[in-house]
Write an enzyme that holds these catalytic residues in place. Structure first.
Site, PDB file in Angstrom:
ATOM      1  N   LYS A  79       0.210   4.485   5.159  1.00 11.49           N
ATOM      2  CA  LYS A  79      -1.096   3.822   4.991  1.00 11.49           C
ATOM      3  C   LYS A  79      -1.104   2.394   5.539  1.00 11.49           C
ATOM      4  O   LYS A  79      -2.133   1.886   5.935  1.00 11.49           O
ATOM      5  CB  LYS A  79      -1.487   3.787   3.516  1.00 11.49           C
ATOM      6  CG  LYS A  79      -0.484   3.057   2.632  1.00 11.49           C
ATOM      7  CD  LYS A  79      -0.847   3.115   1.167  1.00 11.49           C
ATOM      8  CE  LYS A  79      -0.408   4.378   0.491  1.00 11.49           C
ATOM      9  NZ  LYS A  79       1.053   4.571   0.330  1.00 11.49           N
ATOM     10  N   HIS A 207       5.540   1.049  -8.593  1.00  8.75           N
ATOM     11  CA  HIS A 207       5.140   0.125  -7.527  1.00  8.75           C
ATOM     12  C   HIS A 207       4.828  -1.208  -8.186  1.00  8.75           C
ATOM     13  O   HIS A 207       3.920  -1.280  -9.019  1.00  8.75           O
ATOM     14  CB  HIS A 207       3.927   0.660  -6.758  1.00  8.75           C
ATOM     15  CG  HIS A 207       3.730  -0.025  -5.436  1.00  8.75           C
ATOM     16  ND1 HIS A 207       3.596  -1.388  -5.319  1.00  8.75           N
ATOM     17  CD2 HIS A 207       3.673   0.466  -4.166  1.00  8.75           C
ATOM     18  CE1 HIS A 207       3.456  -1.707  -4.041  1.00  8.75           C
ATOM     19  NE2 HIS A 207       3.506  -0.608  -3.317  1.00  8.75           N
ATOM     20  N   GLU A 284       9.486   2.750  -0.724  1.00 11.11           N
ATOM     21  CA  GLU A 284       8.334   3.059   0.135  1.00 11.11           C
ATOM     22  C   GLU A 284       7.771   1.782   0.752  1.00 11.11           C
ATOM     23  O   GLU A 284       6.622   1.412   0.517  1.00 11.11           O
ATOM     24  CB  GLU A 284       7.246   3.746  -0.702  1.00 11.11           C
ATOM     25  CG  GLU A 284       7.678   5.049  -1.344  1.00 11.11           C
ATOM     26  CD  GLU A 284       6.751   5.469  -2.485  1.00 11.11           C
ATOM     27  OE1 GLU A 284       5.777   4.750  -2.782  1.00 11.11           O
ATOM     28  OE2 GLU A 284       7.010   6.515  -3.083  1.00 11.11           O
TER      29      GLU A 284
HETATM   30  N1  PLP Z   1       3.812   3.293  -2.006  1.00 10.51           N
HETATM   31  C1  PLP Z   1       2.610   3.477  -2.583  1.00 10.51           C
HETATM   32  C2  PLP Z   1       2.444   4.622  -3.501  1.00 10.51           C
HETATM   33  C3  PLP Z   1       1.555   2.592  -2.316  1.00 10.51           C
HETATM   34  O1  PLP Z   1       0.355   2.795  -2.890  1.00 10.51           O
HETATM   35  C4  PLP Z   1       1.760   1.517  -1.407  1.00 10.51           C
HETATM   36  C5  PLP Z   1       0.695   0.570  -1.096  1.00 10.51           C
HETATM   37  O2  PLP Z   1      -0.406   0.643  -1.562  1.00 10.51           O
HETATM   38  C6  PLP Z   1       3.027   1.408  -0.799  1.00 10.51           C
HETATM   39  C7  PLP Z   1       4.030   2.283  -1.135  1.00 10.51           C
HETATM   40  C8  PLP Z   1       3.327   0.318   0.201  1.00 10.51           C
HETATM   41  O3  PLP Z   1       3.383  -0.888  -0.429  1.00 10.51           O
HETATM   42  P1  PLP Z   1       3.804  -2.220   0.351  1.00 10.51           P
HETATM   43  O4  PLP Z   1       2.968  -2.317   1.541  1.00 10.51           O
HETATM   44  O5  PLP Z   1       3.608  -3.292  -0.656  1.00 10.51           O
HETATM   45  O6  PLP Z   1       5.257  -2.076   0.704  1.00 10.51           O
END
Ligand code: PLP
Length: 423
Positions: A79, A207, A284
């Protein structure tokens, strides 16, 4: 240096077909594309906004992550930036992927990534997306409610489930705790409910919120996951996967904070999940990999000046990229972005309070709620925003008919040969 043999067949807007990246003569020279493109576009009289994405820098971020957290397998959060070349490079480097939807699963599987390298890490999924995961062999799924368990039992009974828990204490720029995560008190019941449905729970995740400010939050969350592992084992589950989620900061200036997080995580892992206990640790990261990898150049397309009481001047600059394009995230950031003006001044220019607007007809289309201090600029001048790789192009829309920003991906010869030899 300048790029040799630029191949810039940019794909159609929104196309998932990877357009060819620009091949640089040497690593580390992607930033030089920014002034070069500005010059080219200015000569052409077409000052559309653009982004440069440095794929070599992405490789560097991956290496930094692995060095700091050698026992953690990264599952990149698609994402954050789902550009096809980003995913291709990461697939070649051997990362796993965190997908949030059927669309992201299709994109990653379409690159030939094995389903075992994917976690479907959205705790609240549409039934049709769960069915797609089952059909495609994607087994790792997160959940945080009994309702989700019922859907999985019916549509993907062979799933390997990961229980996402709430965070107790964390400060972050983008908290996620209200929307997702089961409270610790509810976990025993959820684990038993999964067992009663014949479902396998294999681990726990959390998270701490994106761009986490408090490294110690990982310590508490890992300790809480340890409790969940104990509960899971008592309920008869084989608990073997700890998922640290994202939250790692992405800018160059946040190096010390990231290193502190890594220290906290490595210590908590040694305390709660020591080596030899057979627990696999994944994370992640999204922002950490992508934020510093992109630079965006935009043009001032309109300008207004106003006189405040007391005779002070204030300016409004209208840019050709804004909230409905790649800069949607800016309005939610705790600190306003101040771009670099591409202009030579005979002496140090004085700064004026300025409001930066995007190009659409919506008044909400602005880059920050507060004014920022910038020199007097003119229509046709360029502004540069560094650190624009995370949650930017992936959140863009074509509202008001403004196209998705053009992204020039660039890589040096080493990465090119790695991709050529990648399976
Ligand atoms: N994992 C999950 C389930 C998330 O919702 C997000 C971001 O919204 C991420 C990982 C990535 O987070 P970051 O960009 O803070 O590393």
């Amino acid at each position: 240096t300048h790029p040799g043999n630029p191949k810039e067949q940019l794909g159609a807007v929104g196309s998932l077909l990877p357009s060819e990246p620009i091949i640089l003569e040497q690593e580390g020279s992607a930033w030089q594309l920014v002034p070069r493109k500005i010059q080219e576009l200015t000569i052409k009289g077409c000052q559309d906004p653009f982004m440069v994405l440095d794929l070599d820098a992405l490789v560097g971020r991956h290496q930094t992550f692995l060095q700091a957290l050698p026992q953690v397998q990264p599952f990149y959060a698609v994402k954050c930036n789902s550009r096809p070349w980003v995913l291709r490079v990461l697939a070649a480097l051997g990362t796993g992927f965190d997908c949030a939807s059927q669309g992201e699963l299709e994109q990653v599987l379409g690159l030939g990534v094995a389903p075992s390298r994917i976690i479907f890490a959205n705790p609240c999924k549409a039934v049709s997306h769960i069915r797609y995961a089952a059909r495609s062999g994607v087994q790792l799924l997160t959940f945080d409610s009994e309702e989700e368990l019922a859907k999985v039992a019916q549509h993907h009974p062979g799933a390997r489930l990961v229980l996402r828990i709430q965070i107790q204490k964390s400060q972050s720029s983008f908290p996620l705790n209200d929307k997702f995560g089961a409270p610790l008190e509810a976990c025993g019941h959820l684990l038993q409910a999964a067992r009663d449905l014949g479902l396998a729970v294999v681990g726990a995740s959390f998270h701490v919120g994106s761009d986490c400010q408090t490294p110690q939050s990982y310590q508490q969350a890992i300790a809480d996951c340890h409790c969940v592992f104990e509960m899971g084992r008592r309920a008869g589950h084989h608990m073997s996967l700890l998922d640290l989620g994202g939250g790692f900061p992405g800018t160059e200036g946040s190096k010390a904070r990231f290193e502190e997080m890594a220290r906290v995580i490595n210590a908590a892992r040694a305390q709660y999940f020591p080596e030899g206990t057979g627990v696999e640790v994944i994370a992640e990261p999204g922002r950490f990999y992508m934020e510093s990898v992109c630079t965006t150049a935009v043009n001032i397309i309109a300008k207004k000046a106003a006189l405040e009481s007391g005779g002070h001047r204030k300016l409004k600059y209208y840019l050709n990229e804004g909230y409905y394009g790649a800069f949607r995230i800016f309005l939610r950031e705790p600190v306003s972005r101040i771009p670099i003006a591409v202009k030579e001044f005979p002496s140090e220019p004085s700064l004026l309070p300025c409001t930066l607007y995007g190009p659409t007809c919506d008044a909400f289309d602005r880059l920050s709620l507060k004014e920022v201090q910038l020199p007097e600029l003119d229509v046709g001048d360029w502004l540069i925003f560094p650190d624009t790789g995370a949650y930017t192009s992936s959140m863009s829309s074509t509202f008001n008919g403004f196209p998705i920003i053009t992204v020039y991906e660039a890589m040096g010869p080493h990465l090119r040969s790695l991709l050529e030899t990648a399976p």
